[in-house]
Design a protein around this motif. Sequence first.
Motif, PDB file in Angstrom:
ATOM      1  N   ALA A 149       0.835  -1.209   0.000  1.00 37.84           N
ATOM      2  CA  ALA A 149       0.000   0.000   0.000  1.00 37.84           C
ATOM      3  C   ALA A 149       0.867   1.256   0.000  1.00 37.84           C
ATOM      4  O   ALA A 149       0.553   2.250  -0.672  1.00 37.84           O
ATOM      5  CB  ALA A 149      -0.929  -0.007   1.216  1.00 37.84           C
ATOM      6  N   LEU A 150       1.974   1.212   0.743  1.00 40.49           N
ATOM      7  CA  LEU A 150       2.892   2.350   0.796  1.00 40.49           C
ATOM      8  C   LEU A 150       3.511   2.620  -0.570  1.00 40.49           C
ATOM      9  O   LEU A 150       3.565   3.767  -1.037  1.00 40.49           O
ATOM     10  CB  LEU A 150       3.980   2.071   1.828  1.00 40.49           C
ATOM     11  CG  LEU A 150       5.091   3.122   1.973  1.00 40.49           C
ATOM     12  CD1 LEU A 150       4.519   4.432   2.505  1.00 40.49           C
ATOM     13  CD2 LEU A 150       6.206   2.599   2.880  1.00 40.49           C
ATOM     14  N   VAL A 151       3.985   1.563  -1.214  1.00 39.15           N
ATOM     15  CA  VAL A 151       4.604   1.698  -2.531  1.00 39.15           C
ATOM     16  C   VAL A 151       3.600   2.237  -3.544  1.00 39.15           C
ATOM     17  O   VAL A 151       3.910   3.116  -4.363  1.00 39.15           O
ATOM     18  CB  VAL A 151       5.173   0.347  -3.007  1.00 39.15           C
ATOM     19  CG1 VAL A 151       5.678   0.449  -4.441  1.00 39.15           C
ATOM     20  CG2 VAL A 151       6.282  -0.125  -2.074  1.00 39.15           C
ATOM     21  N   LYS A 152       2.400   1.727  -3.474  1.00 39.81           N
ATOM     22  CA  LYS A 152       1.364   2.127  -4.430  1.00 39.81           C
ATOM     23  C   LYS A 152       0.976   3.591  -4.250  1.00 39.81           C
ATOM     24  O   LYS A 152       0.580   4.269  -5.203  1.00 39.81           O
ATOM     25  CB  LYS A 152       0.133   1.227  -4.263  1.00 39.81           C
ATOM     26  CG  LYS A 152      -0.733   1.111  -5.508  1.00 39.81           C
ATOM     27  CD  LYS A 152      -1.679  -0.068  -5.391  1.00 39.81           C
ATOM     28  CE  LYS A 152      -2.448  -0.280  -6.689  1.00 39.81           C
ATOM     29  NZ  LYS A 152      -3.341  -1.459  -6.608  1.00 39.81           N
ATOM     30  N   SER A 153       1.117   4.081  -3.019  1.00 40.23           N
ATOM     31  CA  SER A 153       0.731   5.475  -2.746  1.00 40.23           C
ATOM     32  C   SER A 153       1.769   6.487  -3.210  1.00 40.23           C
ATOM     33  O   SER A 153       1.495   7.687  -3.261  1.00 40.23           O
ATOM     34  CB  SER A 153       0.488   5.666  -1.237  1.00 40.23           C
ATOM     35  OG  SER A 153       1.712   5.600  -0.518  1.00 40.23           O
ATOM     36  N   GLY A 181       0.316  -4.804  -7.837  1.00 41.34           N
ATOM     37  CA  GLY A 181       0.135  -3.715  -8.795  1.00 41.34           C
ATOM     38  C   GLY A 181       1.140  -2.600  -8.558  1.00 41.34           C
ATOM     39  O   GLY A 181       0.805  -1.410  -8.638  1.00 41.34           O
ATOM     40  N   LEU A 182       2.400  -2.983  -8.289  1.00 40.10           N
ATOM     41  CA  LEU A 182       3.435  -2.023  -7.909  1.00 40.10           C
ATOM     42  C   LEU A 182       4.386  -1.736  -9.074  1.00 40.10           C
ATOM     43  O   LEU A 182       4.389  -2.446 -10.086  1.00 40.10           O
ATOM     44  CB  LEU A 182       4.228  -2.566  -6.714  1.00 40.10           C
ATOM     45  CG  LEU A 182       3.403  -3.139  -5.554  1.00 40.10           C
ATOM     46  CD1 LEU A 182       4.317  -3.625  -4.433  1.00 40.10           C
ATOM     47  CD2 LEU A 182       2.419  -2.094  -5.035  1.00 40.10           C
ATOM     48  N   ASP A 183       5.204  -0.694  -8.877  1.00 42.63           N
ATOM     49  CA  ASP A 183       6.127  -0.292  -9.939  1.00 42.63           C
ATOM     50  C   ASP A 183       7.574  -0.218  -9.445  1.00 42.63           C
ATOM     51  O   ASP A 183       8.372   0.584  -9.926  1.00 42.63           O
ATOM     52  CB  ASP A 183       5.716   1.061 -10.530  1.00 42.63           C
ATOM     53  CG  ASP A 183       5.821   2.205  -9.521  1.00 42.63           C
ATOM     54  OD1 ASP A 183       6.034   1.934  -8.316  1.00 42.63           O
ATOM     55  OD2 ASP A 183       5.710   3.382  -9.941  1.00 42.63           O
TER      56      ASP A 183
END
Length: 326
Positions: A149-153, A181-183
Amino acid sequence: MNMQRRFTLAAAAATALGLLSTSPAWAQAKYPDPAQTIRFVVPFPAGGATDTLARTVAHKLGESWKVPVIVENKPGASGTIGSQLVARAAPDGNTVLFSIVALVQQITLMNLPYDPLKDFTPITRVAISPSILAVPKETPANNAREFAALVKSQPGKFNFGSYGAGSSAHIQGSLLNMEGGLDMVHVPYQGGAPLVNAMLGNQLSAAFLDAGSSRPHLPKFKLLGITGTQRVSWLPEVPTFKEQGFNGFEPMGWFGMLLPAGTPKAVVDKFSAESRAILASPEVKDKIEALGLLPASDTPADFAEILKSDAATYARIIKSANIKLN
């Protein structure tokens, strides 16, 4: 007795002797042969965990069977040189491949001169090593879900390191990207030690660390998830990825022994039984655990299923994530 009858009897005797020499009972009775040296081929340089485990098992096998057992390091081409040597060796039980999970990962990553699922007869895993998602202590996340969630934000801010392109750490980081769903950008290093040093220097947002080689450094990081289907006793507070709702993280790293395909079943069974007895001994278990690894022991059939399952899982991830060797 006429000449024709002598020829007939001689041929019959030769045929009977030939059948006897190739029968399972004969193969088992003759194996191991004290006149033959059993070679453990390690397709990596001396000094690593694979080499150490191979020498431990080889020493105990030589003691038990009273035959010469040696370890030969045949590094090169990501382990394929040594593996090919065993794939092409005589299937007599005297040449053993001591390999790692990369053997089946490479099926999808490389054009191999052998088929890991067809050209070897599995014996057993010797040890397993889970991978652990580690982040710097100051990271504001306490598990893999919170980290995702942190990475996605914060798109474009995070990366993950691995101990080499196409390694388990690369595959697992790419899987986390897909599942969450991360980058995160992949940053490969040449081995586990440089990867840990980069993490200690806060040069990376995260890394999948091999539990065995990285165990002394793990307290320096925040640990968010572990591969496999259950928690490990020495890290009971670290949940599995499966517990956290992630899929595909069930396989763990392994060290295992394989013989050339076509090795007689009687020889395979004898080698399997002796190997499992060795691996069950407290002395060998202690040595495996001292390396930060988990002891393992499988039947040949069970190990064959693990090879097939791991190969399928890694193939799916590698293809979906478009992982390439640089």
